[in-house]
Design a protein around this motif. Structure first.
Motif, PDB file in Angstrom:
ATOM      1  N   GLU A   1      45.847  38.652  42.347  1.00  0.00           N
ATOM      2  CA  GLU A   1      45.884  38.495  40.895  1.00  0.00           C
ATOM      3  C   GLU A   1      45.673  39.833  40.184  1.00  0.00           C
ATOM      4  OE1 GLU A   1      43.659  36.009  37.303  1.00  0.00           O
ATOM      5  OE2 GLU A   1      43.514  35.313  39.387  1.00  0.00           O
ATOM      6  N   ALA A   2      44.839  40.699  40.756  1.00  0.00           N
ATOM      7  CA  ALA A   2      44.570  41.992  40.113  1.00  0.00           C
ATOM      8  C   ALA A   2      45.854  42.823  40.008  1.00  0.00           C
ATOM      9  CB  ALA A   2      43.506  42.751  40.897  1.00  0.00           C
ATOM     10  N   GLN A   3      46.622  42.869  41.080  1.00  0.00           N
ATOM     11  CA  GLN A   3      47.868  43.644  41.060  1.00  0.00           C
ATOM     12  C   GLN A   3      48.908  42.975  40.155  1.00  0.00           C
ATOM     13  OE1 GLN A   3      48.154  46.580  42.245  1.00  0.00           O
ATOM     14  NE2 GLN A   3      50.355  46.932  41.932  1.00  0.00           N
ATOM     15  N   ALA A   4      48.927  41.640  40.140  1.00  0.00           N
ATOM     16  CA  ALA A   4      49.854  40.924  39.263  1.00  0.00           C
ATOM     17  C   ALA A   4      49.555  41.250  37.801  1.00  0.00           C
ATOM     18  CB  ALA A   4      49.751  39.422  39.506  1.00  0.00           C
ATOM     19  N   ARG A   5      48.276  41.273  37.460  1.00  0.00           N
ATOM     20  CA  ARG A   5      47.880  41.620  36.091  1.00  0.00           C
ATOM     21  C   ARG A   5      48.294  43.063  35.760  1.00  0.00           C
ATOM     22  NH1 ARG A   5      44.266  39.684  32.432  1.00  0.00           N
ATOM     23  NH2 ARG A   5      43.593  38.070  33.902  1.00  0.00           N
ATOM     24  N   LYS A   6      48.136  43.940  36.740  1.00  0.00           N
ATOM     25  CA  LYS A   6      48.482  45.336  36.539  1.00  0.00           C
ATOM     26  C   LYS A   6      49.986  45.502  36.273  1.00  0.00           C
ATOM     27  CE  LYS A   6      47.752  49.745  38.880  1.00  0.00           C
ATOM     28  NZ  LYS A   6      47.218  50.356  40.117  1.00  0.00           N
ATOM     29  N   VAL A   7      50.796  44.782  37.056  1.00  0.00           N
ATOM     30  CA  VAL A   7      52.249  44.861  36.863  1.00  0.00           C
ATOM     31  C   VAL A   7      52.634  44.317  35.488  1.00  0.00           C
ATOM     32  CG1 VAL A   7      54.486  44.005  37.683  1.00  0.00           C
ATOM     33  CG2 VAL A   7      52.762  44.762  39.331  1.00  0.00           C
ATOM     34  N   LEU A   8      52.035  43.219  35.090  1.00  0.00           N
ATOM     35  CA  LEU A   8      52.347  42.650  33.777  1.00  0.00           C
ATOM     36  C   LEU A   8      51.961  43.595  32.651  1.00  0.00           C
ATOM     37  CD1 LEU A   8      51.364  38.879  34.203  1.00  0.00           C
ATOM     38  CD2 LEU A   8      53.643  39.798  33.748  1.00  0.00           C
TER      39      LEU A   8
END
Length: 474
Positions: A212-219
């Motif tokens: 989730e942390a990387q997904a948030r970063k990409v968004l």
């Protein structure tokens, strides 16, 4: 890790969307490149009277693509969209070069090239499946329509690029001309590979893998504010939960149950009609079509593919302008009707006036391409993306894609065989009749999706199934 994070933060949304859709260039280039290469290849390998071999060489890419799209879709769920696009670019580079260095071994050369182009088709099919998936997962909901148009523009730009390359290389010695035309496909594949190296993975895939942390970063690269990011993360989680639930309850037989049959037939039917209407016969064989109509050598008619390519690019831009101003069904029926008449009228005119100008058929083909470019070409995939309910979306979309590639392969395979055994006007009249049947199909079997939520579209299918069940004679 900190160095990578800093490098990733420099990625702009424009860069992501450009290289996210750049795979369409590969897809389009390989659709178009054989148009110019084929006349030189035929002369070099003495295939002028080998219609079936010519058909197989041309259509081998589409045959491979039937399997490439399905395979890439499954592997991308395991390894990620980004990694599979990189792998597709590598496969595309390798087999483009192998196509260009085909050994000259008589008839065996043709079989070598067919096999190599089938393997190249795996990458073409993968790109056709992966690029829209990656783009839809990266784009904000309000921009998905325009970005679908961007993907179509990339595809037709790739076709136009291949036509221009073919034209620029036409004065080389015949053997060098077709080899460079095919081999230079490796260049856009290399550009795609280098660009995608800097792209992030899609947030949807990252969430499915628990990051989730990387997904948030990409968004954060492609969304404007934290509230929007939180809302989208929550939405992706909810959708992923629903997908897990429905995937446990559905099978291939579910597609043809009373509840879903209407929508599956509509989506798969439109995808099949798009190819059986004969567009690719023009894109692959326009120099040979002009040669048969006028008697001029096909290798001297490579300006015509460029004309077709310009029409396609302009048409894709017209579509982006009108996409949300007219109903899907209206555009498909108007486009299909004009396309059908563009194929049928030359046969009628030739029957009434046997001495008609042979270029008349080429003028009508340009009209066909113009209407195809802003109706059936983009709208097929818009409609396929909208019409299938969540419970069957993965399987139904894969089925639609497979039927589309099967149609593309068959048209590429049988067109030279048909034109070797009957007049061109008669061949195109057959495609014209298929266009008219496509209009009838849209009018009677396809619901309107513009302005409706996915839930409303699903309800239309459910209600239609209930009506059929209660009135079986209808």
């Amino acid at each position: 890790m900190n160095v990578m994070a800093k490098a990733e933060k420099k990625i702009s949304s424009a860069f992501i969307y450009f290289f996210g859709s750049f795979g369409g260039i590969l897809f389009g280039y390989d659709i178009g490149v054989m148009t110019g290469a084929l006349p030189f290849l035929q002369a070099d390998w003495h295939l002028e009277n080998a219609a079936s071999l010519v058909g197989w060489i041309t259509s081998a890419v589409m045959f491979g693509a039937i399997f490439g799209g399905a395979l890439a879709g499954q592997l991308s769920d395991k390894f990620g969209r980004r990694k599979m696009i990189l792998m597709s670019a590598i496969v595309f580079m390798v087999f483009s070069v192998l196509s260009g260095v085909s050994p000259d071994m008589g008839e065996a050369s043709a079989y070598y090239l067919i096999i190599v182009r089938m393997l190249l088709g795996l990458a073409v099919g993968a790109a056709s499946a992966l690029v829209p998936a990656y783009m839809s997962e990266m784009a904000p909901a309000k921009a998905r329509g325009r970005l679908s148009g961007l993907n179509q523009t990339m595809i037709v730009s790739g076709m136009l690029l291949s036509y221009v390359v073919d034209f620029l290389l036409k004065d080389l010695p015949g053997e060098w001309a077709w080899r460079l035309m095919l081999g230079l496909a490796a260049v856009p594949a290399l550009i795609l590979f280098l660009g995608v190296l800097r792209l992030p993975e899609s947030p949807r895939f990252l969430l499915r893998k628990g990051d989730e942390a990387q997904a948030r970063k990409v968004l954060s690269y492609i969304r404007k504010n934290p509230a929007e990011i939180d809302q989208e993360l929550a939405s992706i989680k909810e959708t992923a939960k629903e997908e897990r639930q429905v995937n446990q309850k559905t099978s291939w037989s579910t597609l043809f149950s009373g509840k879903y049959r209407y929508l599956v037939i509509a989506g798969v039917g439109v995808a099949a009609f798009q190819q059986f209407q004969g567009a690719n016969a023009i894109f692959y064989y326009i120099p040979l079509i002009v040669q048969k109509a006028t008697g001029q050598a096909a290798s001297s008619n490579l300006m015509w593919p460029i004309v077709q390519g310009v029409i396609l690019v302009v048409g894709s831009l017209v579509y982006m302008w009108i996409a949300d101003k007219f109903n899907r069904r209206t555009l498909l029926m108007v486009g299909g009707a004009v396309m059908g008449l563009s194929f049928i009228l030359p046969a009628v005119i030739n029957w009434m006036m046997p001495n008609m100008n042979p270029m008349t058929i080429v003028v009508f083909l340009c009209i066909y391409v113009a209407f195809y470019s802003f109706t059936w070409a983009p709208l097929t995939w818009v409609l396929v993306g909208e019409i299938f309910p969540l419970a069957i979306r993965g399987r139904a979309s894969g089925l639609a894609s497979s039927f589309n590639w099967i149609g593309s392969w068959l048209v590429g395979l049988i067109f030279p065989i048909m034109t070797a055994s009957m007049p061109q006007e008669a061949v195109f009249a057959i495609f014209g009749i298929i266009c008219i049947l496509g209009v009838i199909f849209v009018k009677t079997c396809v619901p309107e999706t513009r302005g409706h939520t996915l839930e409303e579209i699903e309800e239309q299918g459910t209600n239609h199934g209930r009506v059929k069940a209660s009135n079986p004679e209808n």
